[in-house]
Enzyme design. Sequence first.
Site: not given
Length: 468
Positions: A168, A289, A295, A302
Amino acid sequence: MQPDDKPAAKAPAGKAWSGRFAEPIDSLTQRFNASISFDRRLAEFDIQGSLAHARMLARCGLLSLGDLADIERGLAQILADVQADRFAWSLEREDVHLNIEYRLTELVGDAGKRLHTARSRNDQVATDLRLWLRAQIDELAALLKRVREGLLDLAEKHTETLMPGFTHMQVAQPVTFGHHLMAYFEMFSRDAERLADCRRRVNRLPLGASALAGTSFPIDRESVANELGFDGVCENSLDAVSDRDFAVEFLAAAALVMAHVSRLSEELVIWMSPGFGFVRIADRFCTGSSIMPQKKNPDVPELMRGKTGRVYGSLVAMLTVIKGQPLAYNKDNQEDKEPLFDTADTLRDVLALLAELLKGIEPDAQRMRQALRKGYATATDLADYLVRKGVAFRDAHEIVARAVRAAEESGRDLSELGVEALRAFSPLISDDVLAALTPEGSVAARNHIGGTAPEAVRRAIARARKRL
Ligand code: ARG
């Protein structure tokens, strides 16, 4: 070279099937019907199939040796032109089969016109597709093997690296990072098995089925199967030209590969986020970025996760293409190619990149350990300890739950409460409890096949190396 998609200007003279038509094809119909813009990819396999077919015709006395020599010479030249990217593909010639046959006839004359004896585009395209898919499966299986090796290499370095295991998404129990990686090794091993199993059903020869009913010529299908490396022939001509369930099987196997890639990608994305900080990924696999200078983004995992969608889409597309088709061949089947091509391309890139990415993953053992401390990951071990002292598991569960609450209130881990404080919850607790409450003790205790103990993981890796 791009196919020429100008409309056909005049009567369809020279089209393979134009004889019975009174007017030229409508230009949109021509473009809609044609597959040359994508099935050119099958050219090498189409030529391979044609060569095997022509040689069989000659062996069976259905083609002269002179014609066979012309066909072999012509197809060799076409293959060279295709490979050099100088073959002039034409939309008017509809698909890869007609483009090649037309060019062959241009090059060698009448012999080219005899090649299609005892054959139809229906068994031809099914053969091409199976040859192509077989080659893809072999390539993808090799890439999958590299991914599995990468997992073993990384797992081997981290049989002792402790991290929280989750259920979980909540800290559950300590595991070793190596054990966690080996879970993916198992998934990808099943994927490899599925591909190998699918290959057995792909590897059957449709040629000889002709349009749908077989052929009136005395052909020798087994010899063609042999020459092309098929395990045997398709048993039923109607099935041979219309079956695409082998394509569905491949896409389903591919979809599961992507499901596994996507789960791992998701974990990498989470682990890389500052809140976790469990792993670093080498800079060469990250991007920045354009606005936020600080970043470092996990674009590669992804995208791997994101590309899962198109592969699932292809599976559903293919399932839908075959549904509701009456026997035997229908043009619907032309829609089999793009989902297959796209899926094979996607998997090839994803697996090649993942194999490299695995070499660039560096876990932060300290951050992983800190996370373990926060989550009372050894609570089950304390319960097990009490059970070994004679307490029933349900009672032990209750005792430990109270201890966890006390630890939480004082902002400490169970192991930091001290034996005296723990004894307040059960007089059966004594000094030996501390060994059970460390993450090292917790994982070491799970020393059986499938368990997370460093020793068990080392044995699992050794067995896995043998399987590879
Ligand atoms: N381009 C077609 C396909 O991909 C080849 C077979 C065409 N057969 C036919 N009877 N029109 O399926």
